[in-house]
Design a protein around this motif. Structure first.
Motif, mmCIF file in Angstrom:
data_model
loop_
_atom_site.group_PDB
_atom_site.id
_atom_site.type_symbol
_atom_site.label_atom_id
_atom_site.label_comp_id
_atom_site.label_asym_id
_atom_site.label_seq_id
_atom_site.Cartn_x
_atom_site.Cartn_y
_atom_site.Cartn_z
ATOM 1 N N PHE A 149 29.586 14.414 -34.776
ATOM 2 C CA PHE A 149 28.826 15.671 -34.371
ATOM 3 C C PHE A 149 27.423 15.948 -34.886
ATOM 4 O O PHE A 149 26.721 16.350 -34.294
ATOM 5 C CB PHE A 149 29.933 16.846 -34.394
ATOM 6 N N THR A 150 27.439 16.021 -36.150
ATOM 7 C CA THR A 150 26.372 16.688 -37.031
ATOM 8 C C THR A 150 24.999 15.558 -36.782
ATOM 9 O O THR A 150 24.013 16.057 -36.339
ATOM 10 C CB THR A 150 26.512 16.567 -38.421
ATOM 11 N N SER A 151 25.548 14.222 -36.620
ATOM 12 C CA SER A 151 24.300 13.420 -36.291
ATOM 13 C C SER A 151 23.939 13.498 -34.755
ATOM 14 O O SER A 151 22.764 13.522 -34.371
ATOM 15 C CB SER A 151 24.870 11.837 -36.273
ATOM 16 N N PHE A 152 24.787 13.918 -33.920
ATOM 17 C CA PHE A 152 24.595 14.083 -32.724
ATOM 18 C C PHE A 152 23.661 15.462 -32.393
ATOM 19 O O PHE A 152 22.507 15.497 -31.759
ATOM 20 C CB PHE A 152 25.933 14.490 -31.650
ATOM 21 N N LEU A 153 24.001 16.245 -33.023
ATOM 22 C CA LEU A 153 23.169 17.665 -33.163
ATOM 23 C C LEU A 153 21.687 17.252 -33.673
ATOM 24 O O LEU A 153 20.759 17.772 -32.976
ATOM 25 C CB LEU A 153 23.754 18.736 -34.270
ATOM 26 N N MET A 154 21.487 16.495 -34.701
ATOM 27 C CA MET A 154 20.305 16.328 -35.137
ATOM 28 C C MET A 154 19.260 15.662 -34.091
ATOM 29 O O MET A 154 18.175 15.639 -33.969
ATOM 30 C CB MET A 154 20.519 15.684 -36.570
ATOM 31 N N VAL A 155 20.116 14.441 -33.737
ATOM 32 C CA VAL A 155 19.078 13.504 -32.905
ATOM 33 C C VAL A 155 18.982 13.823 -31.536
ATOM 34 O O VAL A 155 17.878 13.776 -30.743
ATOM 35 C CB VAL A 155 19.896 12.034 -32.868
ATOM 36 N N VAL A 156 20.017 14.514 -30.860
ATOM 37 C CA VAL A 156 19.996 14.942 -29.335
ATOM 38 C C VAL A 156 19.556 16.087 -29.300
ATOM 39 O O VAL A 156 18.597 16.528 -28.409
ATOM 40 C CB VAL A 156 21.236 14.868 -28.805
ATOM 41 N N ASN A 157 19.864 17.247 -30.024
ATOM 42 C CA ASN A 157 19.544 18.516 -29.834
ATOM 43 C C ASN A 157 18.383 19.022 -30.844
ATOM 44 O O ASN A 157 17.595 19.873 -30.810
ATOM 45 C CB ASN A 157 20.687 19.624 -30.152
ATOM 46 N N ASP A 158 17.922 18.026 -31.797
ATOM 47 C CA ASP A 158 16.640 18.044 -32.470
ATOM 48 C C ASP A 158 16.688 19.204 -33.350
ATOM 49 O O ASP A 158 15.773 20.039 -33.487
ATOM 50 C CB ASP A 158 15.367 18.298 -31.578
ATOM 51 N N VAL A 159 17.759 19.491 -33.924
ATOM 52 C CA VAL A 159 18.204 20.892 -35.084
ATOM 53 C C VAL A 159 17.952 20.031 -36.350
ATOM 54 O O VAL A 159 18.071 18.980 -36.748
ATOM 55 C CB VAL A 159 19.440 21.390 -34.886
ATOM 56 N N SER A 160 17.714 20.877 -37.478
ATOM 57 C CA SER A 160 17.864 20.483 -38.719
ATOM 58 C C SER A 160 18.959 20.105 -39.363
ATOM 59 O O SER A 160 20.100 20.722 -38.802
ATOM 60 C CB SER A 160 17.035 21.633 -39.821
ATOM 61 N N ILE A 161 19.054 19.652 -40.338
ATOM 62 C CA ILE A 161 20.254 19.257 -41.112
ATOM 63 C C ILE A 161 21.074 20.520 -41.499
ATOM 64 O O ILE A 161 22.371 20.674 -41.401
ATOM 65 C CB ILE A 161 20.080 18.445 -42.282
ATOM 66 N N SER A 162 20.298 21.545 -42.121
ATOM 67 C CA SER A 162 20.991 22.753 -42.327
ATOM 68 C C SER A 162 21.575 23.388 -41.023
ATOM 69 O O SER A 162 22.688 23.864 -41.170
ATOM 70 C CB SER A 162 20.051 23.656 -42.900
ATOM 71 N N GLN A 163 20.758 23.407 -40.139
ATOM 72 C CA GLN A 163 21.359 23.982 -38.711
ATOM 73 C C GLN A 163 22.436 23.414 -38.290
ATOM 74 O O GLN A 163 23.749 23.859 -37.980
ATOM 75 C CB GLN A 163 20.210 24.253 -37.595
ATOM 76 N N ALA A 164 22.355 22.064 -38.328
ATOM 77 C CA ALA A 164 23.519 21.452 -37.758
ATOM 78 C C ALA A 164 24.900 21.454 -38.592
ATOM 79 O O ALA A 164 25.955 21.606 -38.213
ATOM 80 C CB ALA A 164 23.381 19.634 -38.107
ATOM 81 N N GLY A 165 24.784 21.682 -39.902
ATOM 82 C CA GLY A 165 25.760 22.031 -40.722
ATOM 83 C C GLY A 165 26.613 23.501 -40.474
ATOM 84 O O GLY A 165 27.509 23.416 -40.583
ATOM 85 N N TYR A 166 25.540 24.209 -40.153
ATOM 86 C CA TYR A 166 26.032 25.498 -39.756
ATOM 87 C C TYR A 166 26.970 25.498 -38.610
ATOM 88 O O TYR A 166 27.969 26.182 -38.267
ATOM 89 C CB TYR A 166 24.960 26.479 -39.532
ATOM 90 N N ILE A 167 26.377 24.678 -37.640
ATOM 91 C CA ILE A 167 27.210 24.871 -36.300
ATOM 92 C C ILE A 167 28.608 24.026 -36.441
ATOM 93 O O ILE A 167 29.413 24.169 -35.844
ATOM 94 C CB ILE A 167 26.090 23.802 -35.302
ATOM 95 N N SER A 168 28.465 22.961 -37.382
ATOM 96 C CA SER A 168 29.451 21.993 -37.626
ATOM 97 C C SER A 168 30.772 23.147 -38.302
ATOM 98 O O SER A 168 31.880 22.763 -38.160
ATOM 99 C CB SER A 168 29.398 20.925 -38.310
ATOM 100 N N ASN A 169 30.219 23.915 -39.011
ATOM 101 C CA ASN A 169 31.168 24.483 -39.952
ATOM 102 C C ASN A 169 31.722 26.026 -39.298
ATOM 103 O O ASN A 169 32.167 26.746 -39.905
ATOM 104 C CB ASN A 169 30.631 24.910 -41.435
ATOM 105 N N THR A 170 31.345 25.932 -37.908
ATOM 106 C CA THR A 170 31.768 27.268 -36.975
ATOM 107 C C THR A 170 33.152 27.513 -37.218
ATOM 108 O O THR A 170 33.683 28.781 -37.499
ATOM 109 C CB THR A 170 31.459 27.046 -35.601
ATOM 110 N N PHE A 171 33.964 26.570 -37.544
ATOM 111 C CA PHE A 171 35.532 26.806 -37.608
ATOM 112 C C PHE A 171 35.807 27.552 -38.794
ATOM 113 O O PHE A 171 36.577 28.455 -38.861
ATOM 114 C CB PHE A 171 36.216 25.273 -37.842
ATOM 115 N N ASN A 172 34.916 27.253 -39.893
ATOM 116 C CA ASN A 172 35.267 27.797 -41.405
ATOM 117 C C ASN A 172 34.943 29.415 -41.000
ATOM 118 O O ASN A 172 35.818 30.292 -41.589
ATOM 119 C CB ASN A 172 34.589 27.389 -42.607
ATOM 120 N N VAL A 173 33.964 29.963 -40.389
ATOM 121 C CA VAL A 173 33.720 31.078 -40.204
ATOM 122 C C VAL A 173 34.815 31.882 -39.359
ATOM 123 O O VAL A 173 35.224 32.928 -39.566
ATOM 124 C CB VAL A 173 32.096 31.245 -39.592
#
Length: 298
Positions: A79-103
């Motif tokens: 998922f993180t790779s998908f966000l960076m390559v397809v949605n062109d988000v930074s690695i930090s933004q991809a990390g935030y989105i991937s960790n939505t569950f924790n929040v």
């Protein structure tokens, strides 16, 4: 040993016919069966009490954990790779989105615990969580492809976090309610082992889908001049991100990601249908009436 060949088979010299792939599957399966027979008939001190394994609530909770973890890890690893390559988000933004569950879970688990405390029952929450989780995964099949807004992906992540948070606490509460005090540790250990195994199976399914789809589709969409570099593009996310957004190469990579991700999600969503069977097995025990063990227990 049993799960690893499903990921390695694509790169093996003769695919599924390769000797070491067949050997690993056979030996791994035999070892699993032998372990079960040893635990059931020969072990002087079995790891688990047999009565625990025949308790329908324990079976249902462990089954739900297995299905949930397999379903989740069918798509989460890429998922993180998908966000960076397809949605062109930074690695930090991809990390935030991937960790939505924790929040989300950090807040929601308090609410779920309070509801169980007030009602004394927990099973009714599963009838809400399972459909929401399946709906969210179904929506991701549509939204996790090129050209979709990242906001919809975050929305789906919130929904899956909602369902997953409820799964986590209910499975543990159900296990604790179903066994007596002396078997609490063994029952929770069983739940953990089953969940870990489910994660490994899900990762294997995900890896198998990835290795058998991404490279093939990428080869179909890549411009002719870049096809000699297929292997390096396939295996290195830095190379993938090195192509300019909107270029033919980047669009080809995005299409390949979308193709693989939708199939991972489809597999995970289909497996979640088994969760309804697991929920039916779980007894709706009134936890407010369970007599708590107090004091020091030896």
């Amino acid at each position: 040993m049993f799960l690893l060949p499903f990921t390695l088979a694509y790169e093996a010299p003769e695919g599924w016919s390769t000797g070491y792939i067949i050997a690993m599957i056979v030996v791994g399966f035999v070892a699993l069966v032998a372990f079960g027979l040893w635990e059931s008939f020969l072990a002087p001190v079995p790891m688990l009490n047999f009565q625990i394994l025949t308790n329908r609530t324990v079976i249902g909770a462990c089954g739900l954990d297995l299905v949930y973890m397999v379903s989740y890890y069918c798509w989460a690893n890429y998922f993180t790779s998908f966000l960076m390559v397809v949605n062109d988000v930074s690695i930090s933004q991809a990390g935030y989105i991937s960790n939505t569950f924790n929040v989300v879970s950090g807040v929601l688990l308090l609410i779920v615990g309070y509801l169980i405390r007030r009602t004394g029952y927990y099973k009714w929450l599963l009838y809400i969580a399972v459909p929401i989780y399946i709906l969210a995964q179904g929506l991701m099949i549509h939204f996790r492809r090129p050209g979709q807004s990242v906001g919809y992906l975050i929305m789906c992540q919130v929904f899956t976090s909602f369902g997953g948070s409820i799964f986590i606490i209910i499975m543990q509460v159900a296990i604790l309610a179903a066994v007596d005090h002396q078997h609490v540790a063994a029952a929770l250990a069983l739940l953990f082992v089953v969940g870990t195994t489910g994660g490994a199976i899900g990762g294997t399914v995900s890896g198998a889908i990835w290795t058998n789809t991404f490279s093939r589709v990428l080869g179909e969409y890549l411009p002719e001049e870049l096809k000699p570099d297929l292997d390096s593009i396939y295996s290195d996310i830095e190379v993938q991100l090195g192509f300019e957004v909107g270029s033919d190469a980047r669009l080809a990579i995005q299409e390949a990601y979308g193709y693989s991700q939708t199939r991972m999600l489809a597999a995970g969503t289909a497996l979640m249908g088994l969760a309804f069977v697991c929920v039916l097995l779980i007894k709706n025990i009134n936890v407010s009436k369970i007599q708590q063990v107090k004091g020091m227990v030896f």
